[in-house]
Design a protein around this motif. Structure first.
Motif, mmCIF file in Angstrom:
data_model
loop_
_atom_site.group_PDB
_atom_site.id
_atom_site.type_symbol
_atom_site.label_atom_id
_atom_site.label_comp_id
_atom_site.label_asym_id
_atom_site.label_seq_id
_atom_site.Cartn_x
_atom_site.Cartn_y
_atom_site.Cartn_z
ATOM 1 N N TYR A 33 63.551 3.490 -44.223
ATOM 2 C CA TYR A 33 63.564 2.927 -43.114
ATOM 3 C C TYR A 33 64.561 1.461 -42.365
ATOM 4 N N LEU B 21 62.813 21.025 -46.065
ATOM 5 C CA LEU B 21 63.084 19.759 -44.567
ATOM 6 C C LEU B 21 61.321 19.377 -44.505
ATOM 7 N N ALA B 22 60.471 20.397 -44.027
ATOM 8 C CA ALA B 22 59.218 19.695 -44.589
ATOM 9 C C ALA B 22 58.069 18.862 -45.280
ATOM 10 N N SER C 44 60.378 15.893 -46.051
ATOM 11 C CA SER C 44 59.355 14.625 -45.025
ATOM 12 C C SER C 44 58.523 14.123 -45.205
ATOM 13 N N LEU C 45 57.222 14.570 -45.752
ATOM 14 C CA LEU C 45 56.168 14.623 -46.240
ATOM 15 C C LEU C 45 55.803 13.500 -47.346
ATOM 16 N N ILE D 120 58.603 11.333 -48.141
ATOM 17 C CA ILE D 120 59.151 10.269 -47.802
ATOM 18 C C ILE D 120 58.121 9.713 -46.764
ATOM 19 N N ASP D 121 57.851 10.383 -46.191
ATOM 20 C CA ASP D 121 56.510 8.936 -45.559
ATOM 21 C C ASP D 121 55.003 8.424 -45.919
ATOM 22 N N VAL D 122 55.303 8.963 -46.966
ATOM 23 C CA VAL D 122 54.000 8.052 -47.884
ATOM 24 C C VAL D 122 54.513 7.058 -47.679
ATOM 25 N N ARG E 58 55.794 5.383 -45.472
ATOM 26 C CA ARG E 58 55.329 4.500 -44.298
ATOM 27 C C ARG E 58 53.886 4.271 -44.076
ATOM 28 N N TRP E 59 53.147 5.091 -44.705
ATOM 29 C CA TRP E 59 52.039 4.650 -44.803
ATOM 30 C C TRP E 59 50.833 4.106 -45.349
ATOM 31 N N LEU F 109 47.845 15.189 -55.299
ATOM 32 C CA LEU F 109 47.033 15.576 -53.746
ATOM 33 C C LEU F 109 48.640 16.571 -52.877
ATOM 34 N N TYR F 110 49.635 15.973 -52.980
ATOM 35 C CA TYR F 110 50.944 16.857 -52.119
ATOM 36 C C TYR F 110 51.572 17.760 -52.987
#
Lengths: 207, 207
Positions: free
Chosen positions: A120, A167-168, A171-172, A174-176, A178-179, A194-195
């Motif tokens: 980020y 991409l998806a 993305s999935l 990488i976004d870990v 963030r949250w 899980l992923y």
DNA sequence: GTCTATAGAAGGATAGAC
DNA sequence: GTCTATCCTTCTATAGAC
């Protein structure tokens, strides 16, 4: 000690243990923590020095500028996650994709502090430094795509749009960063599992 | 005109058309663009005023502070995306989930400028303002979870971990705001369709 | 290598004229 | 409502002592 505890800071030592001298490492780890928590631009050099237990001027003993500190973090962070993804093993395409997603997503949880800076704060890098890490990001994408392509070639995956699915999946994972919060219900390993399951469901043939 | 063009800025007018007077709207749209491009903390009030074609002091005619500008953007952005998700229609659970993912992911692409501010500048909000939008975010999560739960209840989805899958689906859609670029190969609608397909594959029973 | 002190620039916000 | 001018704070980075 400021770099240990239940909040995952202990893991920072693991990534940055090769940085010497020790004062330079302390400063770098302080920068990772500050950048991850408040963002690069909201972090002052005084924040970093203070976290490292040194004077404001001490930042400039080992680093030319605040941006060079960020570049060091970003470069090593990208190299580490690329090495992880490149070193995936497995007997067949299914197992390799499972291991890749599990490892990559898990890394973004376990090392979320570093990962947040890596993912980020790209826009805060200088043009030259940004291009350096952009090349590593292209390699990361290629690796993940190859795991999907292998399965398609073997006939064990059904993926109509490999580029889009890559991409998806990236993305999935990488976004870990963030949250993810260390206090949450799931451990990094559980998130990885899980992923990996979700992604395998996504690519499995209808049969 | 600064708010139109192939880069998606035309759509900013659509979201912010209810903001009056016109100068306040121009300032807000300028702030959205600046925050999205460089981040909240890297953006100066002079940047915003300049983009809006006004003097630095003009920012404070309609807004008390830079943070209040951000809060306005964040609040309306969250309300808009929640309304979108709450208004999903469809004959059965499969179609509703498909429409929800398609709409939510597509929104994060089409309105990526606003979405970036909404998703990546939360930490710059004051504690009070942050709590206000956090409540909206909980409602967004509930909505998406209900679309998954409906399908499980009807027996048309196979989802071992509904809470985890909800997290992943939201995460997937939200992250579109990070990587989407107007010049890319896929339109927002195509991204919506791609992601809806991937999610439906993820939840479909093995048969 | 590390410190104290500070230079020099830039930022958020306000005062007061129009 | 909008502008010009500016206050006051804070920031990055450097100078020079130890």
């Amino acid at each position: 000690m400021t770099t240990t505890g239940v909040d995952g800071f202990a893991l920072l030592d693991e990534i940055w243990r090769t940085v010497t001298p020790e004062a330079a490492r302390r400063m770098l780890i302080a920068a990772v923590r500050a950048f991850a928590e408040k963002g690069y631009h909201a972090t002052t050099t005084r924040d970093i020095a203070s976290l490292a237990g040194m004077s404001p001027a001490a930042v400039y003993i080992h680093y030319r500028s605040k941006e060079e500190l960020l570049f060091n973090i970003s470069l090593v962070g990208h190299e580490t996650s690329l090495a992880l993804l490149a070193g995936i093993e497995g007997d067949d395409a299914v197992e390799r994709l499972k291991n890749a997603v599990s490892a990559f997503a898990g890394w973004h949880a376990a090392f979320h502090t570093t990962a947040r800076v890596v993912q980020y704060e790209l826009s805060a890098l200088s043009a030259e430094h940004h291009e350096r890490v952009a090349e590593l990001r292209r390699q990361i994408e290629q690796r993940m795509r190859s795991y999907l392509e292998d399965g398609v070639a073997e006939g064990v995956f059904d993926v109509p749009d490999v580029k889009g699915a890559t991409l998806a999946v990236l993305s999935l994972c990488i976004d870990v960063a963030r949250w993810y919060q260390p206090g949450g219900k799931r451990t990094p390993d559980e998130i990885g599992a899980l992923y990996a399951d979700l992604v395998l469901r996504m690519v499995r043939p209808a049969t």
